[in-house]
Design a protein around this motif. Structure first.
Motif, mmCIF file in Angstrom:
data_model
loop_
_atom_site.group_PDB
_atom_site.id
_atom_site.type_symbol
_atom_site.label_atom_id
_atom_site.label_comp_id
_atom_site.label_asym_id
_atom_site.label_seq_id
_atom_site.Cartn_x
_atom_site.Cartn_y
_atom_site.Cartn_z
ATOM 1 N N ARG A 72 0.400 -0.944 -0.432
ATOM 2 C CA ARG A 72 -0.128 0.068 0.252
ATOM 3 C C ARG A 72 0.867 1.892 -0.164
ATOM 4 N NH1 ARG A 72 0.955 2.193 4.786
ATOM 5 N NH2 ARG A 72 1.440 0.833 6.381
ATOM 6 N N TYR A 73 0.377 2.468 -0.246
ATOM 7 C CA TYR A 73 1.555 3.866 -0.216
ATOM 8 C C TYR A 73 1.783 3.893 1.421
ATOM 9 C CZ TYR A 73 -0.946 4.419 -4.784
ATOM 10 O OH TYR A 73 -1.839 4.653 -6.029
ATOM 11 N N PRO A 74 3.247 3.758 1.192
ATOM 12 C CA PRO A 74 3.697 4.466 2.955
ATOM 13 C C PRO A 74 3.471 5.520 3.376
ATOM 14 C CG PRO A 74 5.613 4.501 0.645
ATOM 15 C CD PRO A 74 4.136 3.985 0.071
ATOM 16 N N THR A 75 3.514 5.954 4.829
ATOM 17 C CA THR A 75 2.739 7.191 4.978
ATOM 18 C C THR A 75 4.006 8.544 5.171
ATOM 19 O OG1 THR A 75 3.403 6.608 7.129
ATOM 20 C CG2 THR A 75 1.291 5.969 6.359
ATOM 21 N N GLU A 76 3.826 9.000 5.159
ATOM 22 C CA GLU A 76 4.748 10.664 4.703
ATOM 23 C C GLU A 76 5.504 10.263 6.580
ATOM 24 O OE1 GLU A 76 3.234 14.517 5.677
ATOM 25 O OE2 GLU A 76 5.738 14.916 7.079
ATOM 26 N N ASP A 77 4.886 9.203 7.542
ATOM 27 C CA ASP A 77 5.884 9.029 8.546
ATOM 28 C C ASP A 77 6.855 8.309 8.581
ATOM 29 O OD1 ASP A 77 4.852 11.340 10.416
ATOM 30 O OD2 ASP A 77 3.550 9.691 11.421
ATOM 31 N N GLU A 78 6.324 6.934 7.634
ATOM 32 C CA GLU A 78 7.311 5.942 7.307
ATOM 33 C C GLU A 78 8.074 5.793 6.371
ATOM 34 O OE1 GLU A 78 3.515 2.245 7.514
ATOM 35 O OE2 GLU A 78 3.608 3.527 5.856
ATOM 36 N N LEU A 79 7.715 7.090 5.190
ATOM 37 C CA LEU A 79 8.918 7.125 4.213
ATOM 38 C C LEU A 79 9.863 8.282 5.461
ATOM 39 C CD1 LEU A 79 6.794 8.802 1.379
ATOM 40 C CD2 LEU A 79 8.658 6.857 1.361
ATOM 41 N N PHE A 80 9.631 9.086 5.857
ATOM 42 C CA PHE A 80 10.105 10.054 7.266
ATOM 43 C C PHE A 80 11.686 9.161 7.549
ATOM 44 C CE2 PHE A 80 11.681 11.759 11.268
ATOM 45 C CZ PHE A 80 12.067 12.740 10.992
ATOM 46 N N ALA A 81 11.147 7.759 8.581
ATOM 47 C CA ALA A 81 11.966 7.012 9.171
ATOM 48 C C ALA A 81 12.476 6.758 8.248
ATOM 49 C CB ALA A 81 10.604 6.085 9.534
ATOM 50 N N SER A 82 12.493 6.171 7.297
ATOM 51 C CA SER A 82 13.088 5.201 6.220
ATOM 52 C C SER A 82 14.312 6.525 6.168
ATOM 53 C CB SER A 82 12.724 4.645 5.073
ATOM 54 O OG SER A 82 12.417 5.448 4.458
ATOM 55 N N TYR A 83 13.899 7.380 5.289
ATOM 56 C CA TYR A 83 15.039 8.559 4.558
ATOM 57 C C TYR A 83 15.803 9.092 5.881
ATOM 58 C CZ TYR A 83 11.990 8.758 0.726
ATOM 59 O OH TYR A 83 11.282 7.863 -0.524
ATOM 60 N N HIS A 84 15.740 9.511 7.226
ATOM 61 C CA HIS A 84 15.808 9.558 8.618
ATOM 62 C C HIS A 84 17.447 8.981 8.647
ATOM 63 C CE1 HIS A 84 16.466 9.631 12.893
ATOM 64 N NE2 HIS A 84 17.035 10.667 12.218
ATOM 65 N N ASP A 85 17.079 7.687 8.661
ATOM 66 C CA ASP A 85 18.253 6.474 9.200
ATOM 67 C C ASP A 85 19.142 7.066 8.110
ATOM 68 O OD1 ASP A 85 16.324 5.788 11.449
ATOM 69 O OD2 ASP A 85 15.376 4.740 10.321
#
Lengths: 554, 89
Positions: free
Chosen positions: A319-332
């Motif tokens: 499904r579409y990832p949420t902004e928070d999920e995307l943020f968490a992965s880009y943050h890492d």
């Protein structure tokens, strides 16, 4: 070559054919495969078995595409060709007919696949040609993947949790197993079977890892034992005594001194800037597809990441990832960069790179269709979610954002407007981000290069995607064997477009990099420098070679 | 019907890569493409069958092509054999 000399009570020596010279020592780890899935099911009706087979065929095909892309990235284009051969074997009419025949005889899908594979493998082995016999193993690899799809099992023998470097021991490794393996931990390969033509050998050579093939069986009791692998001598000594260890270490020093002299020279370049003889500094960046490649890139001296393919999270979800999920992965990802620049490319998908839940229409001509920024501008909510996540991650490092598939300054402005909106929203919400985040585009269409003067006013940098730029400029698909030579023999038009873009962006005080495959072509390095390229972004295995080349350039 | 013969110069013979390319080329055409090597015969559009010819360096391959686009098929395949086979291997 099936001999194991008992030297004394402890140490055991095995002999085999050494591949890529070198001496390594470390613990042995057994990679246990279950070749036969052979759980014969009570057979459903023929129509059901046929449907199961068709489904497995489709999935295996997708998996082979993924493996091929990964192999191109991690090992090299040529080595990745084997997966194309696998795909052809999978869809070979004779193979499919044999499966069909077995199904008609009332076999379940599993048995049908095994019978068909064995029939053709037998035919190849019977020719007595060592190379073609090795291809019989390929056929078995394809069949094993099909069987896995049928049973829904995951590949076993997983060693990905190993924390310490080890010498991998296996019956033999299939291409798919070799590619999916975490290679940073592997000191060397030992295979019971295999020949200098088998994939383990080809890959060991490509990766410069010592290997010993055709050693016959190594006792499973040796799992975990300390061993000495001497590829030049073709020996593996398990549980060596002090004397053997001593002699080996001396030899190791000699052999490795020589073999690694160049390597050491390359390594010595790691923390030095890549400066040409005339004193120009060129940034050497890495192309990465997922977060864990970044550590490898930095270890190999990358000055930054010139292309982060940001699709990975989208691809791993249903499904579409949420902004928070995307943020968490880009943050890492951003945090692991240790302050170095990372260029995040926004979503680059299309009919040829599908993500099921995007529900993109099938297209006659996906390369010229609805893809990249075209999707992002048409489906703004998806684009905004990703941009907001990237912006939020930018507070934790040196992030640049880059948009693919641009053809006009209008598109660039439209993207800029959306990016500004995201910034204003985050500002209002009190969320942190880098207000000076760099914004750039890919130059991968001739239009973008031709209009680069206008476009350059709107952006901070360009990055040239040579793969697409080549195919769009020459109207020739590199994957098509009938026209691939056209791509290889006509570099000049591409270089002139790059030159236009370089001049334009420099007039507007921006910088330009190259992140396509051509960036790693050492024959072109001097030319790129002459054109004014500021940065070359290549996949991890090429980082040091390009760095060395730059220091030799004028 | 069109035909031509080609003697394999690639030291690796009819191995997977050229067999794969040959089959890919052949598939572009409607014409029936048969490849003979000594006593053996194979459909030119089928990878496993081509590999099973067991053709090695020096083997003479005899191509027999028949169908509406036989002319173009013959020309393309012959050109592939003579110019591209084994290039960059």
């Amino acid at each position: 070559m099936n001999t194991a000399d008992i030297k004394n009570e402890k140490s055991v020596r095995y002999h085999g054919v050494g591949i890529s010279n070198g001496c390594v020592s470390g613990p042995l780890r057994f990679f246990r495969q279950r070749r036969k899935m052979g759980r014969i099911r009570a057979c459903g009706d023929q129509r059901e078995e046929r449907a199961r087979f068709e489904q497995a065929l489709l999935r295996t095909r997708e998996q082979l595409d993924t493996l091929q892309r990964r192999a191109i990235r991690e090992i090299g284009k040529k080595e990745a060709e084997i997966f194309e051969i696998h795909a052809m074997m999978l869809e070979d009419e004779d193979f499919l007919e044999a499966v069909q025949g077995a199904l008609d005889d009332g076999a379940c899908a599993e048995t049908a696949v095994e019978r068909a594979a064995e029939k053709h493998a037998q035919a190849l082995r019977s020719l007595g040609d060592p190379y073609l016999s090795a291809r019989a193993e390929d056929l078995h690899d394809v069949a094993t993947q099909l069987l896995r799809q049928l049973s829904g099992e995951r590949p076993d023998g997983d060693l990905s949790t190993e924390r310490e470097p080890y010498i991998l021991v296996a019956d033999d490794l299939s291409p798919s197993e070799t590619v999916t393996m975490e290679k940073s931990m592997i000191l060397g390969f030992v295979t019971f079977g295999g020949t200098p033509n088998s994939h383990t050998s080809i890959l060991a050579r490509a990766m410069g890892i010592p290997a010993l093939v055709g050693v016959g069986a190594v006792s499973e009791d040796c799992d975990g034992a300390y061993a000495l692998l001497d590829a030049a001598e073709g020996t593996l000594t398990v549980s060596p005594d002090a004397e053997e260890r001593c002699a080996f270490e001396e030899k190791q020093r000699e052999v490795n001194d020589l073999a690694r002299e160049h390597d050491r020279y390359l390594r010595s370049l790691i923390n030095k800037p890549a400066i040409t003889r005339s004193g120009r500094k060129i940034l050497i960046y890495a192309n990465v597809g997922e977060g864990r490649e970044i550590a490898q890139a930095l270890l190999n001296g990358a000055d930054g990441v010139g292309l982060l393919r940001s699709e990975f999270l989208y691809l791993s979800m249903d499904r579409y990832p949420t902004e928070d999920e995307l943020f968490a992965s880009y943050h890492d990802v951003v945090q692991s960069m240790q302050g170095k620049r990372i260029v995040i490319r926004t979503l680059d998908i299309g009919a040829d790179k599908q993500i099921p839940y995007f529900a993109l229409p099938q297209e006659e001509n996906p390369a010229l269709g609805f893809r990249g920024v075209r999707i992002c501008l048409a489906r703004e909510e998806i684009f905004k979610t990703q941009l907001r996540a990237i912006l939020r991650a930018s507070a934790y490092g040196n992030v640049s954002v880059m948009v693919p598939m641009i053809v006009s300054e209008d598109e660039v402005r439209a993207c800029r407007v959306i990016l500004n909106e995201c910034m204003e929203e985050l500002e209002r919400e009190g969320k942190k981000f880098d207000h000076g985040i760099e914004f750039g585009i890919m130059i991968e269409t001739p239009a973008a290069a031709i209009m680069s003067d206008e476009i350059a006013r709107e952006v901070d940098f360009f990055s040239v995607g040579t793969n697409d730029l080549t195919q769009y400029t020459l109207a020739a698909d590199r994957q098509n064997p009938l026209v691939e030579r056209i791509c290889e023999e006509n570099r000049e038009p591409i270089l002139r477009l790059i030159e236009m873009a370089a001049e334009a962006i420099h007039r507007h005080d921006g910088w330009i990099g190259i992140c396509g495959e051509l960036a790693a072509d050492l024959h072109l390095t001097q030319r790129f420098i002459d054109l004014g390229i500021d940065e070359l972004s290549v996949s991890v295995p090429y980082l040091l070679g390009v760095r060395e080349k730059v220091t030799e350039c004028k | 019907m069109k035909e031509f013969t080609y003697t394999i110069e690639d030291p690796n013979g009819m191995h997977a890569r050229p067999a794969g390319k040959l089959a890919t080329y052949a598939k572009q055409f409607d014409a029936d493409i048969r490849v003979h090597a000594g006593e053996k015969e194979s459909d030119g559009k089928r990878l496993l069958a081509l590999m099973s010819l067991g053709a090695t360096c020096g083997t003479e391959l005899h191509f027999i092509i028949s169908g509406s686009d036989e002319e173009a098929a013959c020309e393309q395949l012959e050109r592939f054999c003579r110019e591209s086979w084994g290039r960059g291997e």
